[in-house]
Design a protein around this motif. Structure first.
Motif, PDB file in Angstrom:
ATOM      1  N   ARG A   3       6.112   1.600  -0.250  1.00  0.00           N
ATOM      2  CA  ARG A   3       5.169   1.769  -1.348  1.00  0.00           C
ATOM      3  C   ARG A   3       3.928   2.490  -0.866  1.00  0.00           C
ATOM      4  N   ARG A   4       3.354   3.240  -1.767  1.00  0.00           N
ATOM      5  CA  ARG A   4       2.103   3.932  -1.467  1.00  0.00           C
ATOM      6  C   ARG A   4       0.991   2.900  -1.356  1.00  0.00           C
ATOM      7  N   PRO A   5       0.146   3.021  -0.336  1.00  0.00           N
ATOM      8  CA  PRO A   5      -0.942   2.041  -0.212  1.00  0.00           C
ATOM      9  C   PRO A   5      -1.899   2.132  -1.397  1.00  0.00           C
ATOM     10  N   GLY A   6      -2.423   1.002  -1.773  1.00  0.00           N
ATOM     11  CA  GLY A   6      -3.386   0.958  -2.871  1.00  0.00           C
ATOM     12  C   GLY A   6      -4.769   1.384  -2.417  1.00  0.00           C
TER      13      GLY A   6
END
Length: 66
Positions: A3-6
């Motif tokens: 997942r793309r980091p927030g």
């Protein structure tokens, strides 16, 4: 798939650049490590030449980012 980091929230404070300041010395005061100047530089992408900063320039200092 990873997942793309927030978004990361970083607290910053303003610092007024003074005659004789250097990025490494500022990093040493802020983080206790003079090699952490890149953290300050990342928080100030508009400042391209750290050797030519004029006294009175406001620099953002991240806290807790190291």
């Amino acid at each position: 798939m990873p997942r793309r980091p927030g978004a990361v929230n970083v607290t910053v404070s303003d610092y007024t650049w003074r005659e004789g300041d250097r990025l490494d010395l500022l990093a040493a005061r802020q983080f206790g490590d003079d090699t952490m100047g890149w953290v300050i530089a990342q928080a100030n992408p508009e400042l391209l030449d750290w050797l030519a900063i004029q006294p009175g320039t406001i620099v953002r200092l991240p806290r807790g980012a190291a």
